[in-house]
Design a protein around this motif. Structure first.
Motif, PDB file in Angstrom:
ATOM      1  N   ASN A 113     103.563  49.921  22.920  1.00 26.15           N
ATOM      2  CA  ASN A 113     102.759  49.538  24.080  1.00 26.15           C
ATOM      3  C   ASN A 113     101.571  50.454  24.326  1.00 26.15           C
ATOM      4  OD1 ASN A 113     104.497  47.353  24.759  1.00 26.15           O
ATOM      5  ND2 ASN A 113     105.956  48.843  25.546  1.00 26.15           N
ATOM      6  N   ASP A 114     101.263  51.309  23.379  1.00 25.73           N
ATOM      7  CA  ASP A 114     100.150  52.236  23.508  1.00 25.73           C
ATOM      8  C   ASP A 114      99.519  52.397  22.125  1.00 25.73           C
ATOM      9  OD1 ASP A 114      98.413  53.970  24.722  1.00 25.73           O
ATOM     10  OD2 ASP A 114      99.865  55.572  25.031  1.00 25.73           O
ATOM     11  N   LYS A 115      98.576  53.290  21.988  1.00 21.72           N
ATOM     12  CA  LYS A 115      97.939  53.496  20.696  1.00 21.72           C
ATOM     13  C   LYS A 115      98.885  54.208  19.731  1.00 21.72           C
ATOM     14  CE  LYS A 115      93.240  53.618  22.394  1.00 21.72           C
ATOM     15  NZ  LYS A 115      92.036  54.427  22.577  1.00 21.72           N
ATOM     16  N   SER A 116      98.944  53.713  18.529  1.00 23.91           N
ATOM     17  CA  SER A 116      99.677  54.373  17.456  1.00 23.91           C
ATOM     18  C   SER A 116      98.719  55.307  16.753  1.00 23.91           C
ATOM     19  CB  SER A 116     100.233  53.344  16.476  1.00 23.91           C
ATOM     20  OG  SER A 116     101.184  52.517  17.107  1.00 23.91           O
ATOM     21  N   LYS A 117      99.261  56.297  16.066  1.00 23.07           N
ATOM     22  CA  LYS A 117      98.405  57.292  15.412  1.00 23.07           C
ATOM     23  C   LYS A 117      98.758  57.365  13.926  1.00 23.07           C
ATOM     24  CE  LYS A 117      96.702  61.961  15.903  1.00 23.07           C
ATOM     25  NZ  LYS A 117      96.696  63.149  16.727  1.00 23.07           N
TER      26      LYS A 117
END
Length: 123
Positions: A113-117
């Motif tokens: 649900n957020d940015k992956s890195k």
């Protein structure tokens, strides 16, 4: 774009385009919305390292992002990474995968649900 993507996607790319365009705003805005330029944050700390943060909806999208970066980094590498890709598809939300071989190191942090890195560096 609002019909295709969520509000946050459109808003963040609009703000990104506003802050970063050089010549033609409309052209840059269209590119930003089509390619999610805001979602891709490339930091080339040196010529041998790539770091990208991007919001992905599924592990398959994450796989595609990793594959694109690997291919751009070293085209012949991605053919020999079967175990890595298998483990990538088993990641759960918030988990990190690290892979290292004789020539590169890959770290992937999956956030549903957020940015992956994604970080890829030469050894």
């Amino acid at each position: 774009n609002l019909l295709i993507h969520e509000y946050d996607y459109v808003e963040s790319n609009l703000l990104f385009a506003k802050d970063n365009y050089k010549k033609n705003f409309r052209e840059f805005l269209v590119k930003s919305l089509n390619e999610d330029l805001c979602g891709i944050v490339n930091h080339f700390e040196d010529k041998n390292k790539i770091s990208v943060e991007k919001k992905v909806k599924t592990l398959y999208e994450l796989h595609e992002e990793v594959n694109k970066l690997l291919y751009g980094f070293c085209p012949e590498i991605s053919d020999y990474m079967g175990t890595f890709y298998r483990d990538l598809h088993r990641l759960k939300d918030g988990e990190k995968l690290e892979f290292k071989n004789s020539c590169l190191k890959i770290e992937v942090l999956y956030n549903k649900n957020d940015k992956s890195k994604i970080e890829i560096s030469e050894i």
